[in-house]
Write a protein that holds these residues in place. Structure first.
Motif, PDB file in Angstrom:
ATOM      1  N   ASN A 148      36.700  39.839  39.922  1.00  0.00           N
ATOM      2  CA  ASN A 148      37.599  39.877  38.770  1.00  0.00           C
ATOM      3  C   ASN A 148      38.615  38.751  38.873  1.00  0.00           C
ATOM      4  O   ASN A 148      39.494  38.771  39.725  1.00  0.00           O
ATOM      5  CB  ASN A 148      38.309  41.235  38.714  1.00  0.00           C
ATOM      6  N   VAL A 149      38.489  37.770  37.999  1.00  0.00           N
ATOM      7  CA  VAL A 149      39.310  36.565  38.052  1.00  0.00           C
ATOM      8  C   VAL A 149      39.904  36.291  36.682  1.00  0.00           C
ATOM      9  O   VAL A 149      39.223  36.395  35.661  1.00  0.00           O
ATOM     10  CB  VAL A 149      38.477  35.341  38.499  1.00  0.00           C
ATOM     11  N   SER A 150      41.183  35.930  36.669  1.00  0.00           N
ATOM     12  CA  SER A 150      41.830  35.387  35.476  1.00  0.00           C
ATOM     13  C   SER A 150      42.213  33.940  35.748  1.00  0.00           C
ATOM     14  O   SER A 150      42.687  33.612  36.841  1.00  0.00           O
ATOM     15  CB  SER A 150      43.084  36.187  35.110  1.00  0.00           C
ATOM     16  N   ILE A 151      41.998  33.075  34.764  1.00  0.00           N
ATOM     17  CA  ILE A 151      42.411  31.680  34.840  1.00  0.00           C
ATOM     18  C   ILE A 151      43.400  31.429  33.721  1.00  0.00           C
ATOM     19  O   ILE A 151      43.123  31.736  32.565  1.00  0.00           O
ATOM     20  CB  ILE A 151      41.208  30.723  34.717  1.00  0.00           C
ATOM     21  N   ARG A 152      44.575  30.926  34.099  1.00  0.00           N
ATOM     22  CA  ARG A 152      45.626  30.646  33.122  1.00  0.00           C
ATOM     23  C   ARG A 152      45.946  31.877  32.279  1.00  0.00           C
ATOM     24  O   ARG A 152      46.191  31.788  31.077  1.00  0.00           O
ATOM     25  CB  ARG A 152      45.236  29.454  32.251  1.00  0.00           C
ATOM     26  N   GLY A 153      45.949  33.046  32.925  1.00  0.00           N
ATOM     27  CA  GLY A 153      46.349  34.281  32.281  1.00  0.00           C
ATOM     28  C   GLY A 153      45.274  34.975  31.485  1.00  0.00           C
ATOM     29  O   GLY A 153      45.509  36.054  30.934  1.00  0.00           O
ATOM     30  N   ILE A 154      44.071  34.414  31.408  1.00  0.00           N
ATOM     31  CA  ILE A 154      42.995  34.974  30.593  1.00  0.00           C
ATOM     32  C   ILE A 154      41.892  35.482  31.514  1.00  0.00           C
ATOM     33  O   ILE A 154      41.352  34.723  32.335  1.00  0.00           O
ATOM     34  CB  ILE A 154      42.436  33.924  29.618  1.00  0.00           C
ATOM     35  N   ALA A 155      41.543  36.754  31.371  1.00  0.00           N
ATOM     36  CA  ALA A 155      40.487  37.331  32.193  1.00  0.00           C
ATOM     37  C   ALA A 155      39.142  36.731  31.805  1.00  0.00           C
ATOM     38  O   ALA A 155      38.807  36.612  30.622  1.00  0.00           O
ATOM     39  CB  ALA A 155      40.459  38.851  32.017  1.00  0.00           C
ATOM     40  N   LEU A 156      38.362  36.346  32.799  1.00  0.00           N
ATOM     41  CA  LEU A 156      37.046  35.787  32.534  1.00  0.00           C
ATOM     42  C   LEU A 156      36.093  36.895  32.097  1.00  0.00           C
ATOM     43  O   LEU A 156      36.185  38.025  32.546  1.00  0.00           O
ATOM     44  CB  LEU A 156      36.509  35.089  33.778  1.00  0.00           C
TER      45      LEU A 156
END
Length: 740
Positions: A143-151
């Motif tokens: 579970n990863v978010s990049i720049r505040g957005i969940a992938l």
């Protein structure tokens, strides 16, 4: 329950003894001969962007571990005098097309860093980069978010820059040469994708030097996993290559009575019949069985505010040892490259990824008293979920000149994706349970028949982009992608839904080389993104929503001018559709969200003994245009307002081959829902690690010991979709690998 606890206790004691033995070898080298250090710290990550490479670095497609298919120049975010180590990371580990001229940020986690850090998932591997946060805490998937957005689990994780793999089962890292976070230009490169970026996994391939190793890893909680890695080239001129990785063993957790097993095999084969023609095959098959911890539901708001409970003991199991998660996955990708001339080549590839979740007893503690903890455990009995991705791409790329000053790197192609899923109906079972003093519960029994709910989405993309370089200092890239998308979904109640759209996604980027070690860049891109999979708590649980248009703008600077350290500074602006639960508890796209932020990283080698990395991001995110005014001008749920990471590694000269590392990872407060009715507080996780490379009986041996959440801080690590996630307790991991 008592038998299980006794078994777990024995395994913990055995694992603790193994860890103690490993630590004694790390700190008492007298019995063996020390060799040169081989481990690297998490500073390998943000300071070594795959985009930071010299103009004369070979195109990624020419390297054995790359999945990039472009002969285009170094990324627009490049630096012509990048360090040799950064060049190696760029040329040998990027599998994403980072060298295709597009101004984008690519954070690379090298194989040596994976071996040293022993991450349990993609988030732990990538958290040293700016703007990386957890989207759901410790779970059964990455579970990863990049720049505040969940992938998104169906489109945001790629194998070798190509096949979209299903992120519904923790992905193996044993066969990976590198893991990358590609920020920004995902839509132009991959079609349907998150505007914040994707995670790309690059597989190991056989090199000219044969390799063979065996390893063991585990935790002091009783987890023991063995692995083997063998690679060879053979045939006339070594034209055939084969790399086989396998792993398996017993799983355990810091949570009491959480146990399971995993098995994995991965094969990477390649054939180079001529110097112009090559074939690659990647195959992965893995399965996992594990007890799944319960999540915590949000309480109903009172006067517009939600009361949060105290963080419960992260070691206590709220569900039961019957809460099974059984899943298996298989990924296969075939690719061929043909070099038409020295300047032009064509590639064709196709693949299939399938994940089957046979059993999932997914529980949430609801309607509890925040003081006493007494509430109701609602368990959803999920069975026979099936996710299939089919992928194909044909692409041509090459370079040519117009006049004496303009050099073009042109890429055009067509890509096809078919994403099928079947999420059958679920049955809910309610049982009394206590948040702070959980008791042993009987296993729930499914009594209702299963209703199949198939869903299928398809998209075909035709794209072209050209990177034009003027006088080797200014690069302008322009591109366009046409996407034809369709979705058909069977509803639990009512007729099937159908959706179809055509979208044109332009992209433009500019890079200017101020000096050989410093460049400025700017980019603007649009594209389609599927706005999410409905959570298990929604009326339309597990339904994929139709895509919406997302836009991304970014400007930045990269430089290694300051004492040779790699530094980056970027400002980004992302606009996307907002997916959220409405008043009827239906997951829908309603309104827009903007994410504006500044991220920076700085790090490198101070001297032969010390390396460091500092990375951070400040994020201002807001929603607007929702049908409910209470959901406008609020912070999107599960979006931290800042992230900060610091890591340091020391290689003591008194003990050649050894390393000591420490890290600090801080995540800002996060809204529990889009109405901002409560916020989980900021939290900090500290890590500590030790590594040692030596020779035992003439064979190179690498040992590692890592402590995660050193202070054993209790915290909520994520919040969203009506849920609270408890962060994992302190864990101690160890590993040993011997090369032959």
């Amino acid at each position: 329950m008592e038998k299980t606890s006794t078994r777990t206790s024995r395994r913990k004691r055995a694992a603790l003894a193994a860890a103690s033995l490993g630590l004694s070898v790390v700190v008492m080298p007298g019995a063996v001969h020390a060799q040169a250090a081989a481990s690297q710290s998490s500073s390998d990550l943000a300071g070594k962007d795959a985009a930071v490479q010299a103009a004369d670095v070979p195109a990624a497609a020419d390297t054995p571990n790359s999945a990039a298919g472009s002969t285009a120049p170094a990324s627009g975010a490049s630096t012509a005098t990048a360090t040799r180590r950064a060049q190696a990371a760029a040329a040998g580990q990027s599998g994403s097309g980072a060298a295709n001229g597009i101004p984008m940020t690519v954070n690379v986690v090298s194989r040596s860093s994976i071996d040293q850090q022993q991450p349990t998932d993609s988030y732990e591997a990538l958290r040293g980069a700016a703007g990386i946060s957890s989207s759901a805490g410790a779970s059964v998937a990455d579970n990863v978010s990049i720049r505040g957005i969940a992938l998104e689990g169906r489109t945001s994780f790629r194998l070798n820059g190509a096949l979209p793999i299903n992120n519904f089962l923790a992905m193996p890292l044993e066969d990976k040469q590198a893991e990358e976070a590609l920020k920004g230009a995902a839509a132009l490169l991959f079609g349907i994708a998150s505007p914040s970026g994707i995670v790309n996994l690059v597989t190991k391939r056989a090199g000219d030097t044969p390799n063979a190793s065996i390893g063991i890893s585990g935790t002091t909680n009783g987890e023991i996993v063995g692995s083997v890695d063998v690679g060879r080239r053979f045939g006339p001129d070594n034209q055939f290559g084969l790399r086989v990785n396998a792993a398996g063993g017993h799983l355990s957790s810091t949570i009491d009575d959480v146990e399971g097993s995993r098995n994995f095999v991965g094969v990477a084969a390649d054939w180079r019949p001529t110097n112009r023609l090559s074939f690659k095959l990647d195959f992965e098959d893995y399965e996992r069985r594990i007890t799944e911890q319960s999540t915590i539901g949000l309480l109903s708001p009172v006067n517009g505010k939600i009361t949060l409970p105290a963080v419960p003991n992260p070691n206590r199991l709220l569900s039961g040892d019957w809460a099974a998660y059984k899943a298996r996955a298989q990924n296969i990708l075939l690719r061929t490259d043909y070099k038409i001339t020295d300047d032009w080549r064509v590639l064709a590839e196709a693949g299939r990824a399938e994940t089957i979740r046979d059993t999932r007893d997914l529980s949430t503690l609801m309607n509890y008293d925040p003081i006493t903890g007494q509430g109701t455990l609602v368990t959803k009995l999920v069975r026979d979920q099936d996710y299939v991705n089919k992928y194909a791409r044909v692409e041509a790329n090459g370079k040519f000149n117009t006049g004496a000053l303009f050099e073009h790197h042109l890429t055009f192609g067509v890509m096809y994706n078919d994403r099928y899923q079947n999420n059958p109906s679920v049955q809910s079972v309610s049982t009394p349970q206590n948040l702070f003093n959980p008791v042993t519960l009987p296993a729930p029994v499914r009594t209702q028949p299963i209703v199949e709910l198939p869903q299928d989405s398809k998209d075909t993309g035709v794209y072209i982009y050209d990177a034009v370089t003027f006088a080797k200092r200014l690069t302008v890239i322009g591109g366009m992608r046409r996407t034809d998308y369709s979705l058909t979904a069977q509803q639990a109640k009512g007729p099937s839904t159908h959706f179809q759209t055509t979208n044109y996604s332009p992209a433009i980027g500019v890079t200017f080389l101020l000096r050989p070690d410093t460049s400025l860049y700017a980019s603007y891109m649009t594209g389609l993104q599927e706005t999410g999979l409905a959570p298990s708590t929604a009326v339309n649980a597990f339904q994929t929503l139709p895509p919406s248009v997302a836009k991304q703008k970014e400007v930045g600077i990269r430089s290694s001018a300051l004492f040779g350290f790699n530094g980056t500074l970027a400002y980004f602006d992302i606009d996307r559709g907002t997916a959220q639960l409405n008043d009827q508890n239906v997951f829908v796209t309603d309104g827009r969200s903007t994410y504006r932020g500044v991220e920076a990283s700085f790090g490198g080698e101070v001297n032969r003994a010390w390396t460091f990395n500092l990375a951070g991001q400040y994020l201002h995110a807001r929603t607007s245009g929702a049908s409910n005014p209470a959901l406008s001008d609020t912070r999107p749920e599960n979006t931290p307002n800042f992230t900060l990471s610091i890591s340091v590694t020391y290689h003591p000269s008194i003990l050649p081959g050894s390393s000591l590392s420490a890290g600090m990872f801080r995540t800002g407060g996060q809204a529990v829902n889009n109405a901002n009715q409560a916020f989980i507080p900021a939290y900090t996780v500290y890590t500590l690690g030790a590594g040692y490379t030596t020779r035992i009986a003439g064979h190179r041996t690498t040992l590692a010991l890592n402590v995660n959440n050193l202070a054993n801080d209790r915290h909520f690590s994520a919040a969203g979709n009506g849920l609270l996630i408890v962060g994992p307790a302190r864990s101690i991991r160890f590993s040993a690998r011997t090369d032959f």
